[in-house]
Design a protein around this motif. Structure first.
Motif, PDB file in Angstrom:
ATOM      1  N   PHE A  14       7.905 -15.040  -3.532  1.00 56.20           N
ATOM      2  CA  PHE A  14       8.601 -14.506  -2.363  1.00 56.20           C
ATOM      3  C   PHE A  14       9.811 -13.680  -2.790  1.00 56.20           C
ATOM      4  O   PHE A  14      10.043 -12.590  -2.278  1.00 56.20           O
ATOM      5  CB  PHE A  14       9.033 -15.655  -1.456  1.00 56.20           C
ATOM      6  N   GLU A  15      10.568 -14.170  -3.767  1.00 54.79           N
ATOM      7  CA  GLU A  15      11.728 -13.428  -4.274  1.00 54.79           C
ATOM      8  C   GLU A  15      11.290 -12.111  -4.890  1.00 54.79           C
ATOM      9  O   GLU A  15      11.940 -11.082  -4.717  1.00 54.79           O
ATOM     10  CB  GLU A  15      12.482 -14.274  -5.299  1.00 54.79           C
ATOM     11  N   ARG A  16      10.187 -12.123  -5.599  1.00 58.82           N
ATOM     12  CA  ARG A  16       9.670 -10.902  -6.227  1.00 58.82           C
ATOM     13  C   ARG A  16       9.273  -9.874  -5.161  1.00 58.82           C
ATOM     14  O   ARG A  16       9.551  -8.683  -5.294  1.00 58.82           O
ATOM     15  CB  ARG A  16       8.474 -11.260  -7.102  1.00 58.82           C
ATOM     16  N   MET A  35       3.499 -32.113  -9.001  1.00 58.44           N
ATOM     17  CA  MET A  35       2.581 -31.002  -8.848  1.00 58.44           C
ATOM     18  C   MET A  35       2.963 -30.128  -7.658  1.00 58.44           C
ATOM     19  O   MET A  35       2.982 -28.932  -7.759  1.00 58.44           O
ATOM     20  CB  MET A  35       1.161 -31.568  -8.691  1.00 58.44           C
ATOM     21  N   LEU A  36       3.272 -30.773  -6.544  1.00 56.34           N
ATOM     22  CA  LEU A  36       3.665 -30.032  -5.352  1.00 56.34           C
ATOM     23  C   LEU A  36       4.952 -29.259  -5.598  1.00 56.34           C
ATOM     24  O   LEU A  36       5.098 -28.129  -5.162  1.00 56.34           O
ATOM     25  CB  LEU A  36       3.832 -30.993  -4.174  1.00 56.34           C
ATOM     26  N   ARG A  37       5.858 -29.861  -6.344  1.00 57.93           N
ATOM     27  CA  ARG A  37       7.137 -29.211  -6.638  1.00 57.93           C
ATOM     28  C   ARG A  37       6.931 -27.925  -7.447  1.00 57.93           C
ATOM     29  O   ARG A  37       7.579 -26.921  -7.201  1.00 57.93           O
ATOM     30  CB  ARG A  37       8.036 -30.183  -7.383  1.00 57.93           C
ATOM     31  N   LEU A  38       6.034 -27.938  -8.409  1.00 65.20           N
ATOM     32  CA  LEU A  38       5.744 -26.747  -9.204  1.00 65.20           C
ATOM     33  C   LEU A  38       5.138 -25.654  -8.327  1.00 65.20           C
ATOM     34  O   LEU A  38       5.448 -24.486  -8.473  1.00 65.20           O
ATOM     35  CB  LEU A  38       4.774 -27.089 -10.338  1.00 65.20           C
ATOM     36  N   HIS A  39       4.285 -26.038  -7.426  1.00 65.20           N
ATOM     37  CA  HIS A  39       3.660 -25.062  -6.535  1.00 65.20           C
ATOM     38  C   HIS A  39       4.697 -24.399  -5.626  1.00 65.20           C
ATOM     39  O   HIS A  39       4.682 -23.189  -5.434  1.00 65.20           O
ATOM     40  CB  HIS A  39       2.580 -25.736  -5.698  1.00 65.20           C
ATOM     41  N   LEU A  40       5.620 -25.161  -5.089  1.00 70.48           N
ATOM     42  CA  LEU A  40       6.669 -24.593  -4.239  1.00 70.48           C
ATOM     43  C   LEU A  40       7.577 -23.678  -5.039  1.00 70.48           C
ATOM     44  O   LEU A  40       8.019 -22.647  -4.548  1.00 70.48           O
ATOM     45  CB  LEU A  40       7.489 -25.710  -3.581  1.00 70.48           C
ATOM     46  N   GLY A  41       7.853 -24.043  -6.283  1.00 69.72           N
ATOM     47  CA  GLY A  41       8.690 -23.198  -7.131  1.00 69.72           C
ATOM     48  C   GLY A  41       8.059 -21.850  -7.393  1.00 69.72           C
ATOM     49  O   GLY A  41       8.714 -20.815  -7.359  1.00 69.72           O
ATOM     50  N   SER A  42       6.756 -21.826  -7.644  1.00 71.54           N
ATOM     51  CA  SER A  42       6.090 -20.546  -7.903  1.00 71.54           C
ATOM     52  C   SER A  42       5.990 -19.722  -6.619  1.00 71.54           C
ATOM     53  O   SER A  42       6.078 -18.506  -6.645  1.00 71.54           O
ATOM     54  CB  SER A  42       4.711 -20.764  -8.512  1.00 71.54           C
ATOM     55  N   ALA A  43       5.809 -20.393  -5.479  1.00 70.12           N
ATOM     56  CA  ALA A  43       5.765 -19.667  -4.210  1.00 70.12           C
ATOM     57  C   ALA A  43       7.115 -19.032  -3.915  1.00 70.12           C
ATOM     58  O   ALA A  43       7.187 -17.906  -3.419  1.00 70.12           O
ATOM     59  CB  ALA A  43       5.356 -20.611  -3.077  1.00 70.12           C
ATOM     60  N   ARG A  44       8.188 -19.748  -4.237  1.00 72.13           N
ATOM     61  CA  ARG A  44       9.528 -19.211  -4.015  1.00 72.13           C
ATOM     62  C   ARG A  44       9.765 -17.990  -4.905  1.00 72.13           C
ATOM     63  O   ARG A  44      10.288 -16.984  -4.453  1.00 72.13           O
ATOM     64  CB  ARG A  44      10.575 -20.275  -4.301  1.00 72.13           C
ATOM     65  N   SER A  45       9.359 -18.076  -6.179  1.00 67.80           N
ATOM     66  CA  SER A  45       9.568 -16.929  -7.070  1.00 67.80           C
ATOM     67  C   SER A  45       8.708 -15.740  -6.644  1.00 67.80           C
ATOM     68  O   SER A  45       9.129 -14.599  -6.779  1.00 67.80           O
ATOM     69  CB  SER A  45       9.298 -17.311  -8.524  1.00 67.80           C
ATOM     70  N   LEU A  88      10.499  -9.640  -2.095  1.00 75.33           N
ATOM     71  CA  LEU A  88      11.740  -9.121  -1.503  1.00 75.33           C
ATOM     72  C   LEU A  88      12.419  -8.114  -2.415  1.00 75.33           C
ATOM     73  O   LEU A  88      12.927  -7.084  -1.953  1.00 75.33           O
ATOM     74  CB  LEU A  88      12.697 -10.267  -1.176  1.00 75.33           C
ATOM     75  N   LEU A  89      12.445  -8.386  -3.710  1.00 77.84           N
ATOM     76  CA  LEU A  89      13.058  -7.462  -4.662  1.00 77.84           C
ATOM     77  C   LEU A  89      12.319  -6.133  -4.675  1.00 77.84           C
ATOM     78  O   LEU A  89      12.933  -5.069  -4.610  1.00 77.84           O
ATOM     79  CB  LEU A  89      13.067  -8.082  -6.059  1.00 77.84           C
ATOM     80  N   ARG A  90      10.997  -6.175  -4.722  1.00 80.65           N
ATOM     81  CA  ARG A  90      10.211  -4.927  -4.715  1.00 80.65           C
ATOM     82  C   ARG A  90      10.457  -4.124  -3.452  1.00 80.65           C
ATOM     83  O   ARG A  90      10.605  -2.905  -3.484  1.00 80.65           O
ATOM     84  CB  ARG A  90       8.728  -5.249  -4.823  1.00 80.65           C
ATOM     85  N   ARG A  91      10.474  -4.814  -2.322  1.00 77.65           N
ATOM     86  CA  ARG A  91      10.691  -4.137  -1.039  1.00 77.65           C
ATOM     87  C   ARG A  91      12.056  -3.462  -1.019  1.00 77.65           C
ATOM     88  O   ARG A  91      12.195  -2.339  -0.559  1.00 77.65           O
ATOM     89  CB  ARG A  91      10.580  -5.137   0.107  1.00 77.65           C
ATOM     90  N   GLY A  92      13.079  -4.147  -1.534  1.00 81.74           N
ATOM     91  CA  GLY A  92      14.420  -3.572  -1.574  1.00 81.74           C
ATOM     92  C   GLY A  92      14.500  -2.353  -2.475  1.00 81.74           C
ATOM     93  O   GLY A  92      15.135  -1.355  -2.143  1.00 81.74           O
ATOM     94  N   VAL A  93      13.833  -2.403  -3.622  1.00 82.60           N
ATOM     95  CA  VAL A  93      13.838  -1.265  -4.544  1.00 82.60           C
ATOM     96  C   VAL A  93      13.134  -0.073  -3.919  1.00 82.60           C
ATOM     97  O   VAL A  93      13.597   1.062  -4.021  1.00 82.60           O
ATOM     98  CB  VAL A  93      13.189  -1.658  -5.889  1.00 82.60           C
ATOM     99  N   VAL A  94      12.021  -0.312  -3.250  1.00 79.23           N
ATOM    100  CA  VAL A  94      11.285   0.779  -2.592  1.00 79.23           C
ATOM    101  C   VAL A  94      12.141   1.410  -1.501  1.00 79.23           C
ATOM    102  O   VAL A  94      12.209   2.635  -1.383  1.00 79.23           O
ATOM    103  CB  VAL A  94       9.939   0.262  -2.016  1.00 79.23           C
ATOM    104  N   GLU A  95      12.827   0.590  -0.715  1.00 79.91           N
ATOM    105  CA  GLU A  95      13.670   1.128   0.355  1.00 79.91           C
ATOM    106  C   GLU A  95      14.841   1.924  -0.200  1.00 79.91           C
ATOM    107  O   GLU A  95      15.219   2.954   0.357  1.00 79.91           O
ATOM    108  CB  GLU A  95      14.173   0.000   1.250  1.00 79.91           C
ATOM    109  N   LEU A  96      15.419   1.471  -1.306  1.00 85.01           N
ATOM    110  CA  LEU A  96      16.529   2.205  -1.911  1.00 85.01           C
ATOM    111  C   LEU A  96      16.076   3.536  -2.483  1.00 85.01           C
ATOM    112  O   LEU A  96      16.773   4.538  -2.380  1.00 85.01           O
ATOM    113  CB  LEU A  96      17.183   1.374  -3.017  1.00 85.01           C
ATOM    114  N   SER A  97      14.915   3.559  -3.094  1.00 84.18           N
ATOM    115  CA  SER A  97      14.456   4.786  -3.730  1.00 84.18           C
ATOM    116  C   SER A  97      13.825   5.766  -2.739  1.00 84.18           C
ATOM    117  O   SER A  97      13.619   6.926  -3.066  1.00 84.18           O
ATOM    118  CB  SER A  97      13.469   4.473  -4.846  1.00 84.18           C
ATOM    119  N   ALA A  98      13.534   5.333  -1.525  1.00 87.84           N
ATOM    120  CA  ALA A  98      12.880   6.203  -0.545  1.00 87.84           C
ATOM    121  C   ALA A  98      13.745   7.390  -0.155  1.00 87.84           C
ATOM    122  O   ALA A  98      13.246   8.485   0.039  1.00 87.84           O
ATOM    123  CB  ALA A  98      12.494   5.406   0.694  1.00 87.84           C
ATOM    124  N   GLY A  99      15.047   7.202  -0.039  1.00 90.18           N
ATOM    125  CA  GLY A  99      15.919   8.275   0.396  1.00 90.18           C
ATOM    126  C   GLY A  99      16.472   9.131  -0.719  1.00 90.18           C
ATOM    127  O   GLY A  99      17.201  10.077  -0.473  1.00 90.18           O
TER     128      GLY A  99
END
Length: 89
Positions: free
Chosen positions: A13-15, A1-11, A17-28
């Motif tokens: 976090f990755e999501r 159960m704990l392993r599934l929770h950590l996996g979803s938290a990691r995904s 980071l991806l959104r933040r990177g896309v926003v920064e790229l499109s800002a300029g």
């Protein structure tokens, strides 16, 4: 159960980071005022008063003449290494 929770938290976090990177790229980026598309490097854009940018595909819709027409330059324009003549010793 704990392993599934950590996996979803990691995904989550990755999501974030991806959104933040896309926003920064499109800002300029400049995009077409009519269709919202980002013109490609080398494509011609037309500049109108008050900072309006129109891509080559939307240009026929405009009734007035553009103030200026210019090609889209790549992101490194003006920041690349320039060759200089060797100094005389």
């Amino acid at each position: 159960m704990l392993r599934l929770h950590l996996g979803s938290a990691r995904s989550d976090f990755e999501r974030v980071l991806l959104r933040r990177g896309v926003v920064e790229l499109s800002a300029g980026r400049s995009c077409c005022s009519d269709c919202g598309r980002t013109p490609l490097t080398g494509e011609v854009v037309h500049l109108y008063p008050r900072g309006k940018i129109v891509c080559a595909l939307c240009r026929p819709r405009e009734r007035s003449e553009p103030v200026r027409t210019q090609p889209v330059r790549h992101a490194e324009h003006g920041q690349t290494v320039r060759l200089r003549p060797a100094r005389a010793a």
